[in-house]
Write a protein that holds these residues in place. Structure first.
Motif, PDB file in Angstrom:
ATOM      1  N   VAL A  75      10.161 -10.071   2.192  1.00 31.16           N
ATOM      2  CA  VAL A  75      11.292 -10.019   3.121  1.00 31.16           C
ATOM      3  C   VAL A  75      12.479  -9.438   2.368  1.00 31.16           C
ATOM      4  O   VAL A  75      12.741  -9.823   1.224  1.00 31.16           O
ATOM      5  CB  VAL A  75      11.602 -11.436   3.635  1.00 31.16           C
ATOM      6  CG1 VAL A  75      12.884 -11.444   4.453  1.00 31.16           C
ATOM      7  CG2 VAL A  75      10.439 -11.972   4.461  1.00 31.16           C
ATOM      8  N   PHE A  76      13.189  -8.499   2.976  1.00 36.50           N
ATOM      9  CA  PHE A  76      14.306  -7.880   2.263  1.00 36.50           C
ATOM     10  C   PHE A  76      15.475  -7.622   3.202  1.00 36.50           C
ATOM     11  O   PHE A  76      15.304  -7.483   4.420  1.00 36.50           O
ATOM     12  CB  PHE A  76      13.866  -6.577   1.570  1.00 36.50           C
ATOM     13  CG  PHE A  76      13.415  -5.474   2.502  1.00 36.50           C
ATOM     14  CD1 PHE A  76      14.289  -4.478   2.904  1.00 36.50           C
ATOM     15  CD2 PHE A  76      12.102  -5.435   2.964  1.00 36.50           C
ATOM     16  CE1 PHE A  76      13.876  -3.453   3.746  1.00 36.50           C
ATOM     17  CE2 PHE A  76      11.673  -4.411   3.810  1.00 36.50           C
ATOM     18  CZ  PHE A  76      12.560  -3.416   4.201  1.00 36.50           C
ATOM     19  N   GLN A  77      16.655  -7.559   2.625  1.00 34.43           N
ATOM     20  CA  GLN A  77      17.875  -7.337   3.395  1.00 34.43           C
ATOM     21  C   GLN A  77      17.761  -6.023   4.152  1.00 34.43           C
ATOM     22  O   GLN A  77      17.457  -4.981   3.574  1.00 34.43           O
ATOM     23  CB  GLN A  77      19.058  -7.323   2.434  1.00 34.43           C
ATOM     24  CG  GLN A  77      20.415  -7.452   3.094  1.00 34.43           C
ATOM     25  CD  GLN A  77      21.509  -7.696   2.073  1.00 34.43           C
ATOM     26  OE1 GLN A  77      21.362  -8.526   1.183  1.00 34.43           O
ATOM     27  NE2 GLN A  77      22.611  -6.971   2.195  1.00 34.43           N
ATOM     28  N   SER A  78      17.999  -6.057   5.460  1.00 38.05           N
ATOM     29  CA  SER A  78      17.744  -4.874   6.274  1.00 38.05           C
ATOM     30  C   SER A  78      18.711  -3.728   5.982  1.00 38.05           C
ATOM     31  O   SER A  78      18.385  -2.567   6.232  1.00 38.05           O
ATOM     32  CB  SER A  78      17.793  -5.236   7.762  1.00 38.05           C
ATOM     33  OG  SER A  78      19.024  -5.825   8.103  1.00 38.05           O
ATOM     34  N   PHE A  79      19.878  -4.037   5.460  1.00 40.15           N
ATOM     35  CA  PHE A  79      20.814  -2.997   5.031  1.00 40.15           C
ATOM     36  C   PHE A  79      21.587  -3.558   3.849  1.00 40.15           C
ATOM     37  O   PHE A  79      22.026  -4.709   3.876  1.00 40.15           O
ATOM     38  CB  PHE A  79      21.777  -2.605   6.155  1.00 40.15           C
ATOM     39  CG  PHE A  79      22.502  -1.304   5.903  1.00 40.15           C
ATOM     40  CD1 PHE A  79      21.875  -0.095   6.136  1.00 40.15           C
ATOM     41  CD2 PHE A  79      23.799  -1.298   5.415  1.00 40.15           C
ATOM     42  CE1 PHE A  79      22.529   1.112   5.896  1.00 40.15           C
ATOM     43  CE2 PHE A  79      24.459  -0.104   5.178  1.00 40.15           C
ATOM     44  CZ  PHE A  79      23.815   1.108   5.412  1.00 40.15           C
ATOM     45  N   PRO A  80      21.755  -2.780   2.787  1.00 39.96           N
ATOM     46  CA  PRO A  80      22.423  -3.330   1.604  1.00 39.96           C
ATOM     47  C   PRO A  80      23.921  -3.516   1.832  1.00 39.96           C
ATOM     48  O   PRO A  80      24.539  -2.840   2.653  1.00 39.96           O
ATOM     49  CB  PRO A  80      22.159  -2.264   0.541  1.00 39.96           C
ATOM     50  CG  PRO A  80      22.043  -0.979   1.317  1.00 39.96           C
ATOM     51  CD  PRO A  80      21.360  -1.360   2.603  1.00 39.96           C
TER      52      PRO A  80
END
Length: 673
Positions: free
Chosen positions: A523-528
C-alpha cells in the motif's frame, strides 16, 4: 464593542481526537460528574433501541465517562468512535464537557450567546438553554438521547460508512454548487463555509469522481463524515423517524432560550417571536437543510467581537473557518480563539497560529514565540544546526508535545494480527533508517516535475525563489507558491509526474518491501507530499506522524528533487523513537531516505541557506501490515483515497491494482497548509 464571548461549536468532519481532548478536561470533578450523568442517560437511550440496532450501531456502548477516565488501551477502536451513530453523540458530549470545564474553572457562565456549525448546533442550543451546571446536564441528556436515536436512524439510511462529505476550497462556492447540482447523480451543497469554501455531500464514489473533475485551483479533502448530512433526499426516512419520536416528548420552545442562539442555516435568532420547537428544528437542520456559516457569523458579529470555539479540533475547527469568513466579510473587529488559548487549558494547539491571524499582536500572550523563530534565534541563524543545550532548551516545548502524543498514539488499539506483524524482526529491520538509490535516468522525476509546473525540463529548482519571491518568507502568504504548484491539482497536468512516481514505487520500492517482509501486496501514498522551501521559509515543527493518526505500518521515504539538500533546507530527524539524536539529512538527487516517521520525530527549521529545497516525501505500508477490508481501514487513510495499492502478479512484478487521488492529507497545494 465589548468582548461578550459567543460560544461556538464545530460540526462533524474534524479528524478523530474527541477522546484525547475530552481527557484533558475530564479530571475536573464537575466534568467527571457531568460525564457520569450523561453516560447513564445515553445507556438508557441505547436500551430503547431494537436489539438489532443496538448490536449494529452501539456494540461497545456509549459509556463516555469510562472512556474519558480509562487507560487509552481500553478505548473502543477508532472505527467505532468515528461511526456515524457514535461520533454524533461523542462530539456533542465533548463540547459540553469543555464548556463546563471553563464554567467551573472561571466560576462564571462563559458565553453571552451561542452558535453552532452543523451538528454543533446541538451543543449551542443546550448552552443557550442552561442557567446552571445541573440544567446543562439535564438538557444535555435530553438532546444527547435525541442525537443518539437520530444517529442510529441516519446510519440505517446510509449504505456505506465511507466519507459522504467533500470539502472544496479555493473555488467560488457558487461555481461548486452549480457543478454539484449538474453532476449525475446530483450532489448536494451541504454547507457554505465561505466565499471559496464549502462542503458537498453525496455517495462516496460520486464524490471521488466529482473531486477529480474539479478545475484548478480547487483543492478537495474527504471529511470523516460517514453519512450525507444536510441531504433531504437521502435522509428523509431518518428525519421522519426522529420527528415521530419527538412527537411523544414535551416540546422545547425557542422562548426558553436564556441567551441569543443563532441558526447555522439562515442566521436567524432562534429565540425570536416566531421561534420554532428546538429539537425538531435541530433534526431538520442536520438532515434536510444546508448550512450557511457566513450568515450565522454575520449575525454573531453584530452581537460581539469575540468568538470562542469550544471544539473539537483545536485550530482546525470553527474558529479557523470563522477567521477566513471574517476577512471575506470585512468583519475586521471579530476575532476567534480556541478555548484552550483563552483559558490557558493544556489542550490541543495552545497559543496556535490563530494568534498570528487575529490582530498579530505586538505583545503575544504568555510570551509565545513561533517554533522556527526560537530555533533560529538559538542557532544565530546558522545554516547548519548544532544541538547545544541552548538549542535543545529552545525546542523543548514542542518536544514535550511530541513525547505526549507518541505515548498516546502507542496506546491506541491495533488489531492483534497487525500488531504481531509489526513486532517481527523483519519489520523492525525495514523501519530502520537507510539511504537508498535509484537511477535518475530510468526514473526522471525531476524533469517531469518541472514540466508539470510549466518550468521546462532543465529548470534550476534550487533557484525557484528568484522567480517566485514576492511572498517568500511571509507566514500565511503563499499565493505565489499556490500558483506555482496549482498544476499539481489538475489531473491531466500532473499525470506524467504521477506516472514516474508510481513507477519508482512499483519497480523499486515495492520489491524492496517485498524482499524485507515477503508481502505480495504493498500500500502506498497515492500522491506524494510536495515541499518547496525557499530561503526564509519554514515548513513544520517537531512531530511524529502518529500524532496525526497515521497507521503504525507506515514507512516514510524522503526524496530531494533539487540536486542537493543539507542543513536548514533539509529535514531533521531522530534515528529511533525518543532518542532525539537530531540529524539533518544530506541527500542528492537520485537518493531517497527511509525512516519510521510514524514514531520517529522529525521537523524542519527556517531555511537560512541561499537556495530553495524542493522535495517529495511519501509513505508505504507492507500489505501484510494493513487491513485489506477498506471498511476496516481508518477513514482518512483508505486504499482508493489516501493510498493506492500494488500487488505482485504471476511474473513477480508489481502492478497497481487500486488508485487513490490527491486530497488534503497530501498537503499543499491540495490544502492551504
Amino acid at each position: 464593542m465589548a468582548a461578550r464571548p459567543v460560544a461556538a461549536f464545530s460540526g462533524l468532519g474534524i479528524p478523530s481526537g474527541q477522546l484525547a481532548e475530552l481527557r484533558r478536561v475530564a479530571t475536573t470533578p464537575a466534568v467527571a460528574r457531568f460525564l457520569r450523568h450523561i453516560s447513564t442517560h445515553l445507556a438508557a437511550a441505547v436500551a430503547e433501541l431494537p436489539p438489532s440496532a443496538r448490536d449494529e450501531y452501539f456494540s461497545r456502548g456509549v459509556d463516555i465517562a469510562a472512556w474519558a477516565s480509562a487507560d487509552k488501551s481500553c478505548w473502543p477502536p477508532l472505527a467505532y468512535l468515528d461511526s456515524t451513530s457514535v461520533t454524533l453523540v461523542l462530539t456533542f458530549v465533548s463540547q459540553l464537557a469543555c464548556f463546563l470545564y471553563v464554567w467551573d474553572r472561571t466560576a462564571s457562565f462563559p458565553a453571552a450567546a451561542s452558535v453552532g456549525h452543523s451538528a454543533g448546533l446541538a451543543a449551542a442550543l443546550v448552552v443557550a438553554l442552561s442557567a446552571t451546571p445541573d440544567e446543562l446536564a439535564a438538557r444535555g441528556a435530553a438532546f444527547g438521547a435525541l442525537l443518539l436515536h437520530l444517529g442510529a436512524s441516519v446510519a440505517a439510511c446510509t449504505r456505506s460508512s465511507a466519507s459522504h462529505a467533500l470539502a472544496v476550497l479555493h473555488l467560488p462556492t457558487r461555481l461548486t454548487a452549480a457543478r454539484a447540482a449538474a453532476w449525475r447523480p446530483p450532489l448536494t451543497l451541504a454547507a457554505t463555509n465561505g466565499a471559496r469554501a464549502c462542503t458537498v455531500a453525496g455517495a462516496p464514489d460520486d464524490l471521488a469522481a466529482f473531486a477529480r473533475a474539479l478545475p484548478p485551483p480547487a483543492a478537495c479533502r474527504r471529511l470523516p463524515v460517514g453519512a450525507p448530512f444536510h441531504c433531504a433526499a437521502d435522509l428523509s426516512a431518518a428525519a421522519a423517524a426522529a420527528l415521530r419520536r419527538l412527537a411523544a416528548l414535551p416540546p422545547v420552545g425557542g422562548a426558553e432560550l436564556r441567551i441569543p442562539c443563532w441558526s447555522c442555516v439562515d442566521g436567524r435568532e432562534l429565540s425570536a417571536s416566531d421561534a420554532p420547537e428546538l429539537q425538531a428544528y435541530l433534526v431538520r437542520a442536520l438532515t434536510q437543510w444546508q448550512v450557511d456559516w457566513p450568515r450565522a457569523l454575520r449575525a454573531a458579529a453584530r452581537f460581539s467581537d469575540l468568538l470562542v470555539d469550544f471544539g473539537p479540533g483545536g485550530g482546525s475547527g470553527v474558529a479557523r473557518m470563522s477567521a477566513v469568513v471574517a476577512e471575506e466579510e470585512g468583519l475586521s473587529a471579530l476575532r476567534a480563539e480556541y478555548f484552550t488559548q483563552r483559558y490557558c487549558v493544556a489542550g490541543p494547539l495552545p497559543h496556535s497560529w490563530l494568534e498570528w491571524v487575529h490582530g498579530r499582536r505586538e505583545a503575544k500572550p504568555h510570551g509565545f514565540v513561533f517554533f522556527s523563530e526560537r530555533l533560529k534565534a538559538a542557532t544565530a541563524a546558522a545554516a547548519a544546526v548544532r544541538f547545544t543545550p541552548a538549542v535543545l532548551a529552545a525546542i523543548e516545548p514542542e518536544l514535550q508535545k511530541v513525547r505526549a502524543g507518541r505515548e498516546e498514539a502507542m496506546a491506541r488499539w491495533c488489531p492483534p494480527h497487525i500488531r504481531s506483524r509489526l513486532a517481527t524482526d523483519a519489520f523492525r529491520k525495514l523501519r530502520e533508517r537507510a539511504t537508498l538509490r535509484f537511477d535518475p535516468a530510468a526514473f526522471p522525476l525531476q524533469p517531469t516535475f518541472c514540466r508539470a509546473l510549466g518550468l521546462g525540463a532543465g529548470a534550476p529548482l534550487h533557484l525557484l525563489h528568484e522567480r517566485f519571491h514576492a511572498d517568500c518568507g511571509r507566514k500565511h502568504a503563499r499565493r505565489e507558491k499556490a500558483a506555482l504548484l496549482a498544476p499539481l491539482t489538475d489531473e491531466h497536468a500532473r499525470a506524467p509526474f504521477l506516472r514516474e512516481y508510481e513507477r519508482l514505487v512499483v519497480d523499486v520500492l515495492a520489491p524492496h518491501v517485498h524482499a524485507a517482509m515477503g508481502c505480495r501486496r504493498v500500500v502506498f501514498q497515492s500522491f506524494p507530499c510536495v515541499r518547496v522551501l525557499r530561503p526564509g521559509e519554514f515548513s513544520i515543527g517537531p512531530h511524529c506522524d502518529a500524532q496525526y493518526q497515521a497507521p503504525d505500518g507506515n514507512i516514510n521515504f524522503y526524496l530531494p528533487l533539487t540536486d542537493e539538500i543539507a542543513g536548514t533546507n533539509s529535514l531533521f530527524l531522530e534515528s529511533e523513537p525518543g532518542k532525539e539524536d537530531w540529524e539533518a539529512l544530506h541527500l542528492t538527487y537520485g537518493e531517497l531516505h527511509r525512516f519510521y516517521g510514524v514514531y520517529c520525530a522529525h521537523f524542519t527549521a527556517e531555511n537560512t541557506t541561499d537556495v530553495t529545497r524542493v522535495s517529495i516525501d511519501f509513505r508505504l505500508v507492507p500489505g501484510c501490515c494493513y487491513e485489506e477490508d477498506v471498511e476496516q481501514q481508518p477513514k482518512d487513510f483508505r486504499v482508493g483515497e489516501y493510498y493506492s495499492e500494488c500487488v505482485m502478479d504471476e511474473s513477480s512484478r508489481f502492478i497497481v491494482t487500486t488508485r487513490g487521488f490527491p486530497y488534503w492529507r497530501h498537503g499543499f497545494p491540495h490544502t492551504n497548509k
